[in-house]
Design an enzyme around this catalytic site. Sequence first.
Site, short mmCIF file in Angstrom:
data_model
loop_
_atom_site.label_atom_id
_atom_site.label_comp_id
_atom_site.label_asym_id
_atom_site.label_seq_id
_atom_site.Cartn_x
_atom_site.Cartn_y
_atom_site.Cartn_z
CG ASP A 35 42.70 31.66 28.20
OD1 ASP A 35 41.95 32.39 27.87
OD2 ASP A 35 43.85 31.23 27.81
CB VAL B 164 44.91 35.43 20.98
CG1 VAL B 164 45.33 35.99 19.77
CG2 VAL B 164 43.62 35.82 21.57
CG HIS C 284 37.26 37.94 27.07
ND1 HIS C 284 38.52 37.01 28.22
CD2 HIS C 284 37.54 39.61 27.01
CE1 HIS C 284 38.82 37.99 28.61
NE2 HIS C 284 38.82 39.59 28.02
N GLY D 177 37.07 31.58 32.08
CA GLY D 177 35.77 31.79 30.94
C GLY D 177 34.83 33.03 31.06
P1 GTP Z 1 38.45 34.40 29.10
O1 GTP Z 1 39.33 34.83 28.56
O2 GTP Z 1 38.89 33.80 30.76
O3 GTP Z 1 37.01 34.66 28.86
O4 GTP Z 1 38.28 33.21 29.28
P2 GTP Z 1 37.67 32.24 27.32
O5 GTP Z 1 36.33 32.46 26.87
O6 GTP Z 1 38.82 32.25 26.78
O7 GTP Z 1 37.75 30.68 27.87
P3 GTP Z 1 37.68 30.01 26.01
O8 GTP Z 1 38.78 30.37 25.11
O9 GTP Z 1 38.75 28.81 26.68
O10 GTP Z 1 36.30 29.86 25.98
C1 GTP Z 1 35.25 29.44 27.13
C2 GTP Z 1 34.38 28.16 26.82
O11 GTP Z 1 33.87 27.63 27.47
C3 GTP Z 1 33.35 29.46 25.85
O12 GTP Z 1 33.01 27.92 24.93
C4 GTP Z 1 32.25 29.08 27.15
O13 GTP Z 1 30.82 29.23 26.72
C5 GTP Z 1 32.12 27.62 27.11
N1 GTP Z 1 31.72 27.22 28.85
C6 GTP Z 1 32.34 28.91 29.77
N2 GTP Z 1 31.76 28.64 31.25
C7 GTP Z 1 31.49 27.67 31.36
C8 GTP Z 1 30.83 26.41 31.78
O14 GTP Z 1 30.59 27.32 33.23
N3 GTP Z 1 30.33 25.20 31.39
C9 GTP Z 1 30.80 25.30 29.81
N4 GTP Z 1 30.44 23.74 29.88
N5 GTP Z 1 31.37 25.23 29.13
C10 GTP Z 1 31.67 26.76 29.50
P1 IMP Z 2 52.22 38.64 26.07
O1 IMP Z 2 50.54 38.96 26.57
O2 IMP Z 2 50.94 38.06 24.68
O3 IMP Z 2 52.63 39.63 25.93
O4 IMP Z 2 51.92 37.11 26.90
C1 IMP Z 2 52.20 37.11 27.72
C2 IMP Z 2 52.09 35.65 28.27
O5 IMP Z 2 50.68 35.85 28.82
C3 IMP Z 2 52.43 34.31 27.38
O6 IMP Z 2 52.20 33.20 28.17
C4 IMP Z 2 50.99 33.94 26.74
O7 IMP Z 2 50.05 32.82 26.63
C5 IMP Z 2 49.77 35.10 28.17
N1 IMP Z 2 48.96 35.75 28.08
C6 IMP Z 2 48.54 36.51 27.95
N2 IMP Z 2 47.28 36.97 27.50
C7 IMP Z 2 46.47 35.55 27.33
C8 IMP Z 2 44.29 35.44 27.42
O8 IMP Z 2 43.79 36.50 27.94
N3 IMP Z 2 44.83 34.30 28.42
C9 IMP Z 2 45.80 33.14 28.37
N4 IMP Z 2 46.73 33.57 28.49
C10 IMP Z 2 47.59 35.18 27.95
MG MG Z 3 40.89 34.06 26.91
#
Ligand code: GTP
Ligand code: IMP
Ligand code: MG
Length: 332
Positions: A13, A245, A43, A15
Site C-alpha cells: 500500500d 481489499v 491497487h 501507492g
Molecule cells: P499499492 O497497494 O501500493 O498499489 O497502494 P494502494 O493503491 O493499495 O494504496 P491505497 O489503496 O491506500 O490507495 C492509495 C490512494 O492514495 C489512492 O486513492 C491513490 O490515488 C492515492 N495516492 C497515491 N499516491 C498519492 C500521492 O502522492 N498523494 C495523494 N494525496 N494521494 C495519493
Molecule cells: P496474505 O498475503 O493474504 O496471506 O496476508 C499476509 C499478510 O500480508 C497480512 O498481514 C496482510 O494484511 C498482508 N498483505 C497481503 N497483501 C497485501 C497488500 O497488497 N497490501 C498490504 N498488505 C498485504
Molecule cells: Mg494496496
Amino acid sequence: MSATVVVGGQYGDEGKGKILSYLALHDKPDVIARGGGGPNAGHSVEHEGKKYKIRLCPSGLVNKTAKLVIGAGVFVDPDVFIKEVEEFGLKGRCFIDRRCTLLEPKYKDEDAASEIGSKIGTTKTGIGPTAAARAKRIAKFVEEEERLKPYLCDSVEIIHSAKNALVEGSQGFMLSNLYGTYPYCTAKDVSASAICSEVGLGPLDVKSVIMVIKAYTTRVGHGPFPGEVSVAEAEKLGMQEYGTVTGRPRRTNPGLIWDELKTAARVNSADCIALTKLDVKYPACAGAKEYAKLPADAKKFVEEIEKKLGVKVGLIGTGPAAGDIIDRRAGQ
Ligand code: GTP
Ligand code: IMP
Ligand code: MG
C-alpha cells in the site's frame, strides 16, 4: 527488450498503483506484466476522473495500447480476474500465463478458517493455501478452469518480444516471506528478483528498479510494527488509511523505518525511489509538478531519504491522480 520493475519498499500500500499508472502512461511500455502474490493485492488508480480498484490485472491498464499479462508466478482467482476484465473492458488485451496456478475456492475457505490465517491477519484471499498446494505439487493450472481458457498465453514469449516492458510487483518488502516479519508476512518473496522470476525475466533483462515508498509507514494485519501510533493520532495527522481489499483500518507510523528501508533498497537493487503522498506529510506540496516549487522542509525530507538510502528519489507523488507527480528521473 528492456524492463523497468516496480516494487513496494514497506508493508504494501505504498501507492504502487498510482506510480504504475503514471509510468504506464508516460513511459509508454508496449507490455505491462503483473507479478507477485495474487488477489491479496489491492491497487488504487485514479485517472481522468475515474477510480479503479485493481487486484489481479496490471495497474498500468490505463494505457490503452499496451498488452497486459499476468506472469506465471501469480495465483489466479477466476472470479476476480473475470470481474476485472469485464469492469475495465480488458477483453482481447489482458492475458494470463498458461503456467499460472489456479486459486480454487477451497483455498480461500481454508485461509478464512485457519488459525494461522487469523493470527497473521491475512487478506483471506487464499494465498497461503495456494502456495502450499503449489509447493506440494498438488495445485491445478489455470487451464483447468473453462472460463480462463480464452485468456491463456505464453507470457515469456510476449515479454521477451517487448521493446519496453513495465513489470508490476505487489505487496511490500517487509511482507516478503524471506525478508519480512515472518511469520507475519505473505506466502512468497516479493523482492524485485522474485517478481522478475514470476514474469519470466532474468537479472540481466532489467534496466531499472523503482522502489515505491510512502512518506510515512502503514501496515495492515498483525505483526511487529515499530513506531505505531493510535488511530486518533493518525487521523489528526491526516494519515489514517483503510485497506482496499479488506476495508480494515491500517496501522500507522508517521515516520520512516530507516534500517528496514536500507535493507529493502539493497535487496531490491533499487536505482530509483518513488516517494508517494509527500502532499499528505507536507500539504503545501499538493499538485506540485516541479521540484523547485516544493517548500524547503519537503525538499529536506527528500534529500534525507537520498542520503540515508543512497538512491535518487526520481518520482514524487503530490496528489492522488496519475498525473500528480514530479518526475526528476532525467534531471530536476
Ligand atoms: P499499492 O497497494 O501500493 O498499489 O497502494 P494502494 O493503491 O493499495 O494504496 P491505497 O489503496 O491506500 O490507495 C492509495 C490512494 O492514495 C489512492 O486513492 C491513490 O490515488 C492515492 N495516492 C497515491 N499516491 C498519492 C500521492 O502522492 N498523494 C495523494 N494525496 N494521494 C495519493
Ligand atoms: P496474505 O498475503 O493474504 O496471506 O496476508 C499476509 C499478510 O500480508 C497480512 O498481514 C496482510 O494484511 C498482508 N498483505 C497481503 N497483501 C497485501 C497488500 O497488497 N497490501 C498490504 N498488505 C498485504
Ligand atoms: Mg494496496
